[in-house]
Motif scaffolding. Structure first.
Motif, mmCIF file in Angstrom:
data_model
loop_
_atom_site.group_PDB
_atom_site.id
_atom_site.type_symbol
_atom_site.label_atom_id
_atom_site.label_comp_id
_atom_site.label_asym_id
_atom_site.label_seq_id
_atom_site.Cartn_x
_atom_site.Cartn_y
_atom_site.Cartn_z
ATOM 1 N N UNK A 14 55.498 -67.745 32.032
ATOM 2 C CA UNK A 14 54.142 -68.267 32.062
ATOM 3 C C UNK A 14 53.181 -67.091 32.102
ATOM 4 N N UNK A 15 51.901 -67.296 31.847
ATOM 5 C CA UNK A 15 50.942 -66.193 31.816
ATOM 6 C C UNK A 15 50.759 -65.562 33.186
ATOM 7 N N UNK A 16 50.596 -64.248 33.202
ATOM 8 C CA UNK A 16 50.369 -63.498 34.437
ATOM 9 C C UNK A 16 48.898 -63.090 34.482
ATOM 10 N N UNK A 17 48.228 -63.399 35.575
ATOM 11 C CA UNK A 17 46.819 -63.058 35.729
ATOM 12 C C UNK A 17 46.635 -61.704 36.377
ATOM 13 N N UNK A 18 45.480 -61.118 36.181
ATOM 14 C CA UNK A 18 45.194 -59.804 36.756
ATOM 15 C C UNK A 18 45.076 -59.876 38.275
ATOM 16 N N UNK A 19 44.587 -61.007 38.784
ATOM 17 C CA UNK A 19 44.393 -61.146 40.222
ATOM 18 C C UNK A 19 45.478 -62.031 40.811
ATOM 19 N N UNK A 20 45.887 -61.734 42.034
ATOM 20 C CA UNK A 20 46.857 -62.571 42.726
ATOM 21 C C UNK A 20 46.269 -63.965 42.933
ATOM 22 N N UNK A 21 47.093 -64.976 42.642
ATOM 23 C CA UNK A 21 46.650 -66.351 42.836
ATOM 24 C C UNK A 21 45.599 -66.791 41.845
ATOM 25 N N UNK A 22 45.503 -66.098 40.696
ATOM 26 C CA UNK A 22 44.503 -66.464 39.693
ATOM 27 C C UNK A 22 44.767 -67.872 39.168
ATOM 28 N N UNK A 23 43.703 -68.617 38.859
ATOM 29 C CA UNK A 23 43.881 -69.985 38.356
ATOM 30 C C UNK A 23 44.692 -69.990 37.075
ATOM 31 N N UNK A 24 45.484 -71.009 36.898
ATOM 32 C CA UNK A 24 46.280 -71.158 35.688
ATOM 33 C C UNK A 24 45.386 -71.581 34.535
ATOM 34 N N UNK A 25 45.619 -71.088 33.303
ATOM 35 C CA UNK A 25 44.747 -71.449 32.176
ATOM 36 C C UNK A 25 44.768 -72.931 31.856
ATOM 37 N N UNK A 26 45.765 -73.653 32.334
ATOM 38 C CA UNK A 26 45.792 -75.092 32.088
ATOM 39 C C UNK A 26 44.867 -75.843 33.049
ATOM 40 N N UNK A 27 44.362 -75.120 34.078
ATOM 41 C CA UNK A 27 43.474 -75.752 35.043
ATOM 42 C C UNK A 27 42.070 -75.191 34.951
ATOM 43 N N UNK A 28 41.343 -75.296 36.047
ATOM 44 C CA UNK A 28 39.970 -74.817 36.064
ATOM 45 C C UNK A 28 39.929 -73.351 36.497
ATOM 46 N N UNK A 29 38.831 -72.690 36.218
ATOM 47 C CA UNK A 29 38.670 -71.313 36.654
ATOM 48 C C UNK A 29 38.731 -70.330 35.498
ATOM 49 N N UNK A 30 38.284 -69.094 35.754
ATOM 50 C CA UNK A 30 38.278 -68.051 34.738
ATOM 51 C C UNK A 30 39.547 -67.207 34.852
ATOM 52 N N UNK A 31 40.513 -67.526 34.032
ATOM 53 C CA UNK A 31 41.788 -66.817 34.049
ATOM 54 C C UNK A 31 41.697 -65.595 33.141
ATOM 55 N N UNK A 32 42.106 -64.440 33.643
ATOM 56 C CA UNK A 32 42.114 -63.211 32.852
ATOM 57 C C UNK A 32 43.549 -62.689 32.807
ATOM 58 N N UNK A 33 44.093 -62.570 31.602
ATOM 59 C CA UNK A 33 45.476 -62.143 31.431
ATOM 60 C C UNK A 33 45.668 -60.716 31.910
ATOM 61 N N UNK A 34 46.804 -60.448 32.482
ATOM 62 C CA UNK A 34 47.116 -59.124 33.017
ATOM 63 C C UNK A 34 47.512 -58.153 31.908
ATOM 64 N N UNK A 35 46.568 -57.879 31.011
ATOM 65 C CA UNK A 35 46.791 -56.912 29.935
ATOM 66 C C UNK A 35 45.639 -55.926 29.892
#
Length: 474
Positions: free
Chosen positions: A426-447
Motif C-alpha cells: 500500500x502507499x507509504x506517506x511521508x508522515x507517520x499516521x498519514x491519512x490513506x489516499x482512499x480516505x480524507x486528508x492530504x496524503x503525500x507519498x514518501x518519495x
C-alpha cells in the motif's frame, strides 16, 4: 493509488519465526566487473567467492538464473539480484501486454477514470503477431511517426522463444510509411533480419542504453530475431537547449507478494547530442539518448558529456514552470512506477531470496506528461564520468543497505540512505499516521525523486540509532 490495502504504515520485516541473524562475514559472487565489484569488495565483512565456492549473495545475470535458480536448496539468508521471470516487466512486448491487461482490469473494477491513470505507455504492437492490428491503427493516423524496437536490447531466453543480443544502438529505427517495414516483415517470416542489419544510411537507434557493454550476455553470439514491437513515437518531447532527453530512475523491489518498492532520490537525464527535429528520422544522434551512441557523435565533447544529474534537471524545470507543476510531474512519475509494478504483481514469481534493481527510462513531453519507454532489469552500472561513478557507487551501497545481508535493520525504516520506501503493500506517506489516499486528508507519498540526497548524514543517524537500540535491548 486504487484500493490500497494498508490503512496505516507498517513494517516490512520478515514474518514471525523467520528473523535473520547477523552474520560475521558475507560471501559474495558477481558476474559484473564494474562499479558493482568495487562496492562489493570494499564492503566491510564481505568476502569474494570465485569459481564454484559457496556464496550468500550473488549479483548474477539472467542466464545463470534461468539455468540454476532453485530456492529449495537455498538457506534463509541467501539473496540473488533478479526475480526469475523478470521479463514480464523488462521486455517491451510482455510489459505492453501486462499494462494493457491491467488497464482493462482497472476499468472493470474501478471505472474509466482510474484506468486512465495507466495511460503513460505509448500505443504498442507486438510484431509480427499483431501486424494486422498495427496496420489498422497505422491507417487511422497517417503521417505520424512510429518506432520499431527489438523487445529487449539484450540477449535472453524464454521457453518459447529466443532473442538476439542488441545493445548500444542496434536494431531500432523510425518510420512513417508501411513500405518501410515490408522488408522487415518478409525477412521475419523467414526468421531473418539481415535487411535491418544492412542499413547504414538509416542508422539503428536505441532509446535506452541501459546495459553494460561487457556483460556476459552481451558477448553471446547473435541469433535470428523473432519479435519486435512497433510503438507510436513521442513527437513532442520536452527539449532543453533544443535537445531531446530522457530520465533514468532507479526502483528497488524487495518483494512482489506483498509489493514492497523503494525509489532512489538520484538519477540522471541523458541528452542527445544534436538538436531535435522530425525532418530527419534517420539520424541516430537526434532521436536517441544512448550514451554509448552519443559518444560516437563527431561533435561530442567528453568534458561536457551528455548527462545531467536528476536534481539539476528538476531545478531547471521548476525554474521554468514553477514548483507546483514540477511536483505534479514527479507525482505522475510515481504513478508510473507503482502502476507498472502492480501490472506484473500477480505474474512475477516472487521469492524471498530475490530482489531487483530496475532502471526506468522516462520521457517527458512538452505538456509535462511523463511517458514510460522501458524498464531495464540490468541497468548499466559502468560509469561514464567521475560524477556518474559517484552516483552509481552510492546507489549500489544503498541497495546493499536495503537488502541488509548483515541483518541490521528493524523492518520499519521508511528511508535507508538515498532510498525512500514508496510502497509497502500500500502507499507509504511521508508522515507517520498519514491519512490513506482512499480516505480524507492530504496524503503525500514518501518519495523525494530529484530532491536533496543527504544520504551520508541519514545513514550515520540510522545506524547510530540501530546500535543504540541493540545495546538497550541487551
Amino acid at each position: 493509488m486504487s484500493r490500497p490495502k494498508n490503512q496505516n504504515y507498517k513494517g516490512y520485516g520478515l514474518s514471525k519465526g523467520k528473523e535473520r541473524k547477523p552474520r560475521a562475514s558475507i560471501r559474495f559472487k558477481s558476474t559484473l566487473m564494474n562499479t558493482l565489484m568495487d562496492v562489493l569488495r570494499n564492503r566491510p565483512g564481505w568476502v569474494e567467492v570465485k569459481d564454484e565456492g559457496e556464496w550468500d549473495f550473488y549479483w548474477c545475470d539472467v542466464s545463470w538464473l534461468r539455468e540454476n535458480f532453485n530456492p529449495t536448496y537455498m538457506d534463509e539468508h541467501v539473496r540473488i539480484s533478479h526475480f526469475r521471470n523478470h521479463y514480464e516487466l523488462t521486455h517491451k512486448d510482455y510489459m505492453a501486454k501486462n499494462l494493457k491487461r491491467f488497464r482493462k482490469q482497472l476499468e472493470c473494477e474501478a471505472g474509466k477514470l482510474e484506468a486512465a491513470k495507466c495511460d503513460f505507455f505509448p500505443k504498442t504492437f507486438e510484431m509480427p503477431c499483431e501486424y494486422h492490428l498495427f496496420v489498422e491503427e497505422f491507417r487511422k493516423n497517417p503521417g505520424i511517426t512510429w518506432i520499431m524496437k527489438p523487445v529487449d536490447s539484450r540477449s535472453w531466453h524464454h521457453p518459447r522463444r529466443q532473442m538476439v543480443a542488441r545493445s548500444q544502438g542496434k536494431g531500432i529505427f523510425l518510420f512513417r510509411r508501411l513500405k518501410d517495414i515490408m522488408d522487415w516483415r518478409k525477412d521475419t517470416a523467414g526468421k531473418k533480419l539481415t535487411s535491418l542489419e544492412a542499413q547504414p544510411a538509416r542508422g539503428t537507434l536505441s532509446l535506452s542504453g541501459g546495459h553494460d557493454a561487457k556483460s556476459s550476455e552481451d558477448q553471446k553470439d547473435e541469433i535470428p530475431v523473432e519479435n519486435y514491437v512497433a510503438q507510436r513515437y513521442i513527437e513532442n518531447p520536452y527539449l532543453i537547449g533544443g535537445r531531446k532527453f530522457d530520465l533514468r530512475v532507479y526502483v528497488l523491489v524487495m518483494s512482489y507478494l506483498p509489493l514492497r518498492a523503494w525509489l532512489y532520490r538520484d538519477g540522471f537525464a541523458r541528452f542527445s547530442n544534436t538538436r531535435f527535429t522530425l525532418n530527419s528520422i534517420d539520424d541516430q544522434y537526434v532521436h536517441l539518448t544512448n550514451v554509448a551512441v552519443q559518444k560516437t557523435s563527431p561533435d561530442y565533447h567528453p568534458k561536457k558529456g551528455c548527462k545531467w544529474m536528476l536534481q539539476r534537471c528538476r531545478q531547471y524545470l521548476a525554474s521554468k514552470h514553477g514548483p507546483e507543476a514540477v511536483e505534479k510531474l514527479f507525482s505522475d512519475m510515481d504513478n508510473i512506477f507503482i502502476r507498472s509494478l502492480q501490472s506484473v504483481q500477480k505474474v512475477i514469481v516472487s521469492n524471498k531470496h530475490c530482489f531487483e534493481l530496475y532502471g526506468y527510462d522516462i520521457l517527458i513531453d512538452q505538456n509535462l506528461k511523463p511517458w514510460l519507454l522501458e524498464v531495464n532489469a540490468s541497468p548499466s552500472l559502468t560509469a561514464s564520468s567521475k560524477e556518474d561513478y559517484e552516483l552509481k557507487t552510492c546507489l549500489l551501497e544503498d541497495t546493499l543497505h536495503v537488502v541488509d545481508m548483515e541483518a541490521r535493520l528493524t523492518g520499519r525504516e521508511k528511508r535507508v540512505g538515498g532510498f525512500d520506501l514508496m510502497w509497502n503493500d500500500g502507499p507509504v506517506g511521508r508522515e507517520e499516521g498519514a491519512p490513506n489516499p482512499s480516505g480524507m486528508g492530504n496524503f503525500v507519498t514518501n518519495t523525494h525523486l530529484g530532491c536533496v540526497n543527504d544520504r551520508k548524514k541519514q545513514l550515520r543517524q540510522l545506524f547510530h540509532s540501530l546500535q543504540s537500540q541493540k545495546k538497550a535491548s541487551i
